[in-house]
Design a protein around this motif. Structure first.
Motif: not given
Length: 427
Positions: A380-396
């Motif tokens: 059961x999906x309990x949370x979802x982003x509103x739209x596709x998320x841009x990929x960021x390979x290196x966390x800030x």
């Protein structure tokens, strides 16, 4: 021939014609068109990772079969050359080399563990070839010769930890397999938890393939976390969750949030014992979109099985085939160098939503979801982003240089490899 390999061959026979079975263990699947476009399929048909990779093989073959049924690409049918990575990093590299140099494939679809990808990466870069990698991973990498069709940390791990902090608790215990993905994910989680003001109360890493999980469970009991973060891969999950339940750790007492556990693995574990735990992915079988319903119907027809279970890596692998196929069709060639350029910027309406290959880094934009396990084996999906998320390979949380030094230290710790000793090696 062991049961898993028999199962793999039965699945493959259900979707493709077997042109020949060599003594080397290579199987060539062809729809008997001339001249075919030859592609490689490289996954673990045997070993600890087969539980996860066999369904991915199945989904990849479905996509290829559908393209062939529509007339193929550029008027040619696609022929699949399949190889077994045997859940062994070095074997993945050997088979990738063979697919490229001996079998003359135009692309390779494959890999699961990041250690297998890291082992294959120099092969693809040496030959200026192309790997379509379907699995979510730890980031910290960009290669012109790999399309990363799975999630980056900011498309799975980071939003999931932020959600868990708000809804499950602030005391985290990290348990995972002992290789690059779980170790790097743990570093990302620890950076984020510290920023949020939470606490990592313990961590434990297990050899791939091990069944000896008692110590990890005992450490969890002693640490008293409010949530367990699970990055165990392969069939070790079976032993781990059985031991958790035997120790009295239920989802109601201490929920587990998994990053490598999808519907096919859940089916093996028994959903009734897992109901109430969580997983973070981009795709869940329970999605009601029209594209997903068509996808599920096609898989069910392929196997004549309405109860077939489908997970995120299967959907990602299926979509990766179409991203590559679109690039071939639009560029009018299977030339690897030209496909490298053509595939950047490609978009495809996948079962989970629109995916788009980023022009800059070769990763895909994806929608993020968190699901809660139900007794019927679905999420059961309990949370979802509103739209596709841009990929960021290196966390800030660290600089690119700091992350690269982190990887260097891990590899040095493992004597040049990308994983610790496996259960077989430990014995």
């Amino acid at each position: 021939m062991n049961d898993l390999l028999k199962r793999a061959l039965l699945w493959l026979c259900g979707t493709s014609f077997i042109a020949g079975l060599a003594t080397t263990g290579w199987v060539v699947y062809s729809n008997r068109s001339l001249p075919p476009i030859r592609v490689g399929l490289l996954h673990s048909l045997t070993g600890t990772m087969a539980i996860s990779e066999l369904p991915v093989v199945d989904a990849t073959l479905l996509a290829i079969e559908q393209i062939n049924q529509r007339g193929g690409l550029l008027g040619r049918q696609i022929e699949v050359v399949s190889a077994d990575g045997q859940s062994d990093d070095a074997e993945f590299a050997r088979q990738a080399e063979r697919l490229i140099t001996e079998k003359k494939v135009h692309v390779v679809f494959g890999g699961w563990t990041s250690a297998s990808r890291k082992s294959m990466k120099p092969v693809f870069e040496k030959h200026k070839h192309l790997l379509m990698y379907p699995i979510q991973y730890e980031g910290l990498e960009e290669s012109q010769h790999i399309v990363y069709a799975g999630a980056t940390p900011n498309q799975q791990v980071i939003p999931a930890i932020s959600w868990a902090f708000q809804h499950l608790g602030k005391r985290f215990f990290l348990v995972g397999s002992d290789y690059i993905y779980p170790r790097t994910t743990a570093a990302i989680v620890k950076d984020l938890v510290a920023t949020l003001g939470g606490q990592v109360v313990g961590e434990h890493y297990l050899p791939l393939g091990t069944t000896r999980v008692q110590q990890a469970v005992q450490e969890i009991l002693a640490a008293k976390p409010t949530v367990i973060i699970n990055t165990i891969n392969g069939d070790t999950n079976l032993s781990f969750f059985r031991q958790l339940r035997s120790a009295g750790i239920s989802p109601e007492k201490i929920p587990t949030l998994s990053f490598s556990l999808s519907e096919p693995e859940l089916h093996q574990l028994g959903a009734k014992n897992m109901a109430g735990d969580y997983a973070a992915w981009n795709y869940f079988q329970s999605l009601t979109s029209r594209a997903n319903q068509i996808f599920l119907s096609q898989l069910a027809q392929q196997h004549d099985d309405e109860k077939l279970v489908v997970g995120d890596p299967m959907e990602s692998a299926y979509s990766a085939v179409f991203l590559w196929a679109q690039s071939v069709q639009r560029s009018g060639t299977v030339n690897v160098a030209k496909i490298h350029k053509a595939i950047r910027g490609q978009s495809y309406e996948a079962p989970h939503g629109v995916v788009h290959v980023d022009h800059q880094n070769g990763h895909t934009w994806k929608t993020v979801r968190i699901g809660k396990i139900q007794k019927n084996g679905q999420f059961n999906v309990v949370w979802s982003s509103q739209s596709p998320v841009q990929p960021i390979p290196y966390p800030p949380s660290r600089t690119k240089q700091q992350w690269q030094q982190f990887l260097h230290n891990l590899q040095k710790q493992w004597q040049g490899k990308w994983s610790g000793p496996t259960f077989t090696e430990e014995r």
